[in-house]
Design a protein around this motif. Sequence first.
Motif, PDB file in Angstrom:
ATOM      1  N   GLN A  57      38.284  46.121  26.950  1.00 51.45           N
ATOM      2  CA  GLN A  57      39.154  47.216  27.344  1.00 51.45           C
ATOM      3  C   GLN A  57      39.796  47.832  26.104  1.00 51.45           C
ATOM      4  O   GLN A  57      40.035  47.158  25.116  1.00 51.45           O
ATOM      5  CB  GLN A  57      40.259  46.711  28.276  1.00 51.45           C
ATOM      6  CG  GLN A  57      39.742  46.170  29.596  1.00 51.45           C
ATOM      7  CD  GLN A  57      40.855  45.870  30.555  1.00 51.45           C
ATOM      8  OE1 GLN A  57      41.918  45.410  30.162  1.00 51.45           O
ATOM      9  NE2 GLN A  57      40.622  46.108  31.831  1.00 51.45           N
ATOM     10  N   TYR A  75      43.239  50.132  25.118  1.00 55.20           N
ATOM     11  CA  TYR A  75      44.563  50.559  25.551  1.00 55.20           C
ATOM     12  C   TYR A  75      45.193  51.431  24.462  1.00 55.20           C
ATOM     13  O   TYR A  75      44.886  51.292  23.282  1.00 55.20           O
ATOM     14  CB  TYR A  75      45.498  49.357  25.751  1.00 55.20           C
ATOM     15  CG  TYR A  75      45.168  48.443  26.905  1.00 55.20           C
ATOM     16  CD1 TYR A  75      44.176  47.482  26.796  1.00 55.20           C
ATOM     17  CD2 TYR A  75      45.888  48.504  28.095  1.00 55.20           C
ATOM     18  CE1 TYR A  75      43.898  46.622  27.847  1.00 55.20           C
ATOM     19  CE2 TYR A  75      45.627  47.646  29.151  1.00 55.20           C
ATOM     20  CZ  TYR A  75      44.629  46.709  29.005  1.00 55.20           C
ATOM     21  OH  TYR A  75      44.364  45.852  30.047  1.00 55.20           O
ATOM     22  N   GLN A  91      49.190  52.311  23.229  1.00 58.43           N
ATOM     23  CA  GLN A  91      50.586  51.945  23.413  1.00 58.43           C
ATOM     24  C   GLN A  91      51.458  52.857  22.560  1.00 58.43           C
ATOM     25  O   GLN A  91      51.253  52.954  21.351  1.00 58.43           O
ATOM     26  CB  GLN A  91      50.821  50.485  23.025  1.00 58.43           C
ATOM     27  CG  GLN A  91      52.232  49.998  23.266  1.00 58.43           C
ATOM     28  CD  GLN A  91      52.403  48.534  22.916  1.00 58.43           C
ATOM     29  OE1 GLN A  91      51.630  47.971  22.151  1.00 58.43           O
ATOM     30  NE2 GLN A  91      53.425  47.900  23.475  1.00 58.43           N
ATOM     31  N   PRO A 129      51.377  48.852  26.950  1.00 59.23           N
ATOM     32  CA  PRO A 129      50.036  49.435  26.776  1.00 59.23           C
ATOM     33  C   PRO A 129      49.550  50.086  28.063  1.00 59.23           C
ATOM     34  O   PRO A 129      49.820  49.600  29.163  1.00 59.23           O
ATOM     35  CB  PRO A 129      49.169  48.212  26.433  1.00 59.23           C
ATOM     36  CG  PRO A 129      50.131  47.174  25.951  1.00 59.23           C
ATOM     37  CD  PRO A 129      51.386  47.408  26.710  1.00 59.23           C
ATOM     38  N   LEU A 131      46.049  51.343  29.974  1.00 56.29           N
ATOM     39  CA  LEU A 131      44.601  51.189  29.962  1.00 56.29           C
ATOM     40  C   LEU A 131      43.913  52.546  29.860  1.00 56.29           C
ATOM     41  O   LEU A 131      44.207  53.470  30.621  1.00 56.29           O
ATOM     42  CB  LEU A 131      44.153  50.474  31.236  1.00 56.29           C
ATOM     43  CG  LEU A 131      42.644  50.257  31.399  1.00 56.29           C
ATOM     44  CD1 LEU A 131      42.121  49.314  30.328  1.00 56.29           C
ATOM     45  CD2 LEU A 131      42.323  49.716  32.792  1.00 56.29           C
ATOM     46  N   LEU A 191      49.491  53.145  19.121  1.00 57.04           N
ATOM     47  CA  LEU A 191      48.789  51.919  18.739  1.00 57.04           C
ATOM     48  C   LEU A 191      47.617  51.743  19.696  1.00 57.04           C
ATOM     49  O   LEU A 191      47.804  51.680  20.904  1.00 57.04           O
ATOM     50  CB  LEU A 191      49.743  50.720  18.839  1.00 57.04           C
ATOM     51  CG  LEU A 191      49.155  49.348  18.497  1.00 57.04           C
ATOM     52  CD1 LEU A 191      48.811  49.269  17.018  1.00 57.04           C
ATOM     53  CD2 LEU A 191      50.137  48.242  18.876  1.00 57.04           C
ATOM     54  N   LEU A 229      44.704  49.457  21.065  1.00 59.03           N
ATOM     55  CA  LEU A 229      44.430  48.030  21.195  1.00 59.03           C
ATOM     56  C   LEU A 229      43.131  47.820  21.951  1.00 59.03           C
ATOM     57  O   LEU A 229      42.867  48.497  22.940  1.00 59.03           O
ATOM     58  CB  LEU A 229      45.546  47.339  21.972  1.00 59.03           C
ATOM     59  CG  LEU A 229      46.933  47.331  21.333  1.00 59.03           C
ATOM     60  CD1 LEU A 229      48.008  47.127  22.394  1.00 59.03           C
ATOM     61  CD2 LEU A 229      47.020  46.236  20.282  1.00 59.03           C
ATOM     62  N   PHE A 257      44.068  40.102  23.135  1.00 56.81           N
ATOM     63  CA  PHE A 257      44.188  41.380  22.449  1.00 56.81           C
ATOM     64  C   PHE A 257      43.934  41.257  20.953  1.00 56.81           C
ATOM     65  O   PHE A 257      44.276  40.242  20.327  1.00 56.81           O
ATOM     66  CB  PHE A 257      45.592  41.946  22.645  1.00 56.81           C
ATOM     67  CG  PHE A 257      45.837  42.574  23.981  1.00 56.81           C
ATOM     68  CD1 PHE A 257      46.135  41.781  25.077  1.00 56.81           C
ATOM     69  CD2 PHE A 257      45.752  43.940  24.146  1.00 56.81           C
ATOM     70  CE1 PHE A 257      46.357  42.350  26.330  1.00 56.81           C
ATOM     71  CE2 PHE A 257      45.977  44.520  25.390  1.00 56.81           C
ATOM     72  CZ  PHE A 257      46.276  43.724  26.477  1.00 56.81           C
ATOM     73  N   GLY A 258      43.386  42.321  20.382  1.00 56.78           N
ATOM     74  CA  GLY A 258      43.363  42.458  18.944  1.00 56.78           C
ATOM     75  C   GLY A 258      44.735  42.915  18.447  1.00 56.78           C
ATOM     76  O   GLY A 258      45.637  43.174  19.250  1.00 56.78           O
ATOM     77  N   SER A 259      44.889  43.037  17.133  1.00 58.66           N
ATOM     78  CA  SER A 259      46.191  43.401  16.566  1.00 58.66           C
ATOM     79  C   SER A 259      46.401  44.913  16.512  1.00 58.66           C
ATOM     80  O   SER A 259      47.495  45.370  16.203  1.00 58.66           O
ATOM     81  CB  SER A 259      46.370  42.786  15.186  1.00 58.66           C
ATOM     82  OG  SER A 259      45.317  43.184  14.349  1.00 58.66           O
TER      83      SER A 259
END
Lengths: 110, 113
Positions: A33, A35, A37, A43, A45, A86, A88, A100-102
């Motif tokens: 997925q 996202y 934010q 966040p 979707l 941001l 994600l 989640f990734g950073s």
Amino acid sequence: TQLLEQSPQFLSIQEGENLTVYCNSSSVFSSLQWYRQEPGEGPVLLVTVVTGGEVKKLKRLTFQFGDARKDSSLHITAAQPGDTGLYLCAEKYNFNKFYFGSGTKLNVKP
Amino acid sequence: ETGVTQSPTHLIKTRGQQVTLRCSSQSGHNTVSWYQQALGQGPQFIFQYYREEENGRGNFPPRFSGLQFPNYSSELNVNALELDDSALYLCASSLLGGGYEQYFGPGTRLTVT
């Protein structure tokens, strides 16, 4: 779980430019997925990709899932200041749990 | 249809204190997940609640605990607060078995001094 690597970490561009951000893993994703934010918010979707090679479009955003399902990209055409945020990527594992990734922090300057 | 809500919006606590954060899930959703998001990082999964029971846990110590109520709302409790607990705490609601979508609340910003 697996390590999700997002690149670049930061991106600052002018309005109207195109950009691509990436999400990679050493293992195969079950699904992925994306996202967005915004500051002070949770966040939101944008898209879910499931099938290797899948391409999905959401207005000026194009999402691609790698054939081997180990990488994904998000391309934004003609970026606007409203795209700032941001970005994600997240992998689903074990029913409804997500890793989640950073993130990639995007700033689009007017 | 109401979205996911969280309270309070902001909170300042002292090291060693205890805190309770609250989340109301989206209408029709039966599952609540809690995440911790440190500054500049992605959300980290704390735990998930389904049918009032913990349904999976991330790499967080036992001083992080939770509850889910019959109306599917949820609480996150953190005991013996540490400075590193300062973060944005997000809850997300979803429908177990209902697909890939989870919907996040706006979060609670916790500052531990």
